[in-house]
Design a protein around this motif. Structure first.
Motif, PDB file in Angstrom:
ATOM      1  N   ASN A   1     -70.286  13.442  32.124  1.00 33.88           N
ATOM      2  CA  ASN A   1     -70.026  14.421  31.071  1.00 33.88           C
ATOM      3  C   ASN A   1     -70.789  14.108  29.781  1.00 33.88           C
ATOM      4  O   ASN A   1     -71.097  15.014  29.010  1.00 33.88           O
TER       5      ASN A   1
ATOM      6  N   ARG B   1     -74.033  15.822  30.203  1.00 34.77           N
ATOM      7  CA  ARG B   1     -73.866  17.277  30.052  1.00 34.77           C
ATOM      8  C   ARG B   1     -73.770  17.644  28.568  1.00 34.77           C
ATOM      9  O   ARG B   1     -74.416  18.600  28.112  1.00 34.77           O
TER      10      ARG B   1
ATOM     11  N   ASP C   1     -67.147  23.739  30.145  1.00 36.49           N
ATOM     12  CA  ASP C   1     -67.041  22.516  30.927  1.00 36.49           C
ATOM     13  C   ASP C   1     -65.585  22.131  31.167  1.00 36.49           C
ATOM     14  O   ASP C   1     -64.714  22.387  30.329  1.00 36.49           O
TER      15      ASP C   1
ATOM     16  N   LYS D   1     -64.378  19.229  31.097  1.00 32.04           N
ATOM     17  CA  LYS D   1     -64.001  18.278  30.045  1.00 32.04           C
ATOM     18  C   LYS D   1     -64.150  19.015  28.711  1.00 32.04           C
ATOM     19  O   LYS D   1     -65.259  19.342  28.296  1.00 32.04           O
TER      20      LYS D   1
ATOM     21  N   THR E   1     -66.720  17.917  26.079  1.00 34.57           N
ATOM     22  CA  THR E   1     -68.094  18.261  26.445  1.00 34.57           C
ATOM     23  C   THR E   1     -68.381  19.721  26.103  1.00 34.57           C
ATOM     24  O   THR E   1     -69.403  20.045  25.493  1.00 34.57           O
TER      25      THR E   1
END
Length: 181
Positions: free
Chosen positions: A54, A57, A89, A91, A94
């Motif tokens: 992540n 990303r 995302d 997460k 992120t």
């Protein structure tokens, strides 16, 4: 790409968290202006948008948003959907880092700005089912303000005011409006 920039990208992958952070900050600072090395990292950043890490990303989302001004081939018009996906995302941290940076795509030109604005309008109006949607909305309104401050396009201000008005809860309306004070 000069050796300094190469070393920043290498340091992003290193073990030392302080060096990683310093490298990240240096890349962000470098991309505040047009750079001539955007395409040397572009495809790698596109790949990172879907990386299992992540942090990659998030970094890719932030770097690509900033590199949009250094994209004379207008690759962003094609690659934007992949970048936009990172704003959703799994997460949230992120997603949020990318949402907070994606306004920079609007600095790249009129086509990129219209594409960005269309996505923001749609997400603002149709994203109520998302977790943390009031925070996402706030970040998008803040991004519109930052974009407006850079390009002074009254249409951006009108869009932001319309979106704020679209919010039914006066508490959140007030919060979103605070970004435009």
């Amino acid at each position: 790409m000069d050796d300094t920039i190469k070393s920043y990208f290498a340091n992003l992958e290193g073990e030392d968290k302080n060096l990683q952070y310093e490298a990240f900050q240096n890349i962000i600072n470098a991309t505040k202006e047009k750079v001539d090395w955007s395409y040397e990292v572009w495809d790698q950043m596109i790949g990172w948008l879907t990386d299992r890490d992540n942090h990659r990303r998030a970094r890719a989302g932030q770097f690509l948003s900033a590199l949009a001004i250094s994209d004379p081939e207008k690759r962003m018009l094609h690659d934007f959907p992949a970048l936009w996906e990172v704003t959703k995302d799994s997460k949230f941290v992120t997603a949020r880092h990318t949402i907070q940076s994606i306004w920079k795509v609007g600095l790249a030109g009129q086509e990129q700005r219209e594409m960005l604005l269309d996505h923001i309008i749609d997400r603002f109006k149709n994203g109520m089912d998302e977790k943390n949607y009031t925070l996402i909305r706030y970040d998008m309104i803040v991004g519109l303000k930052k974009l407006y401050d850079e390009v002074k396009d009254e249409q951006i201000k009108e869009i932001a005011m319309d979106l704020i008005e679209y919010e039914e809860d006066s508490k959140y309306q007030k919060k979103y409006m605070s970004a435009w004070k």
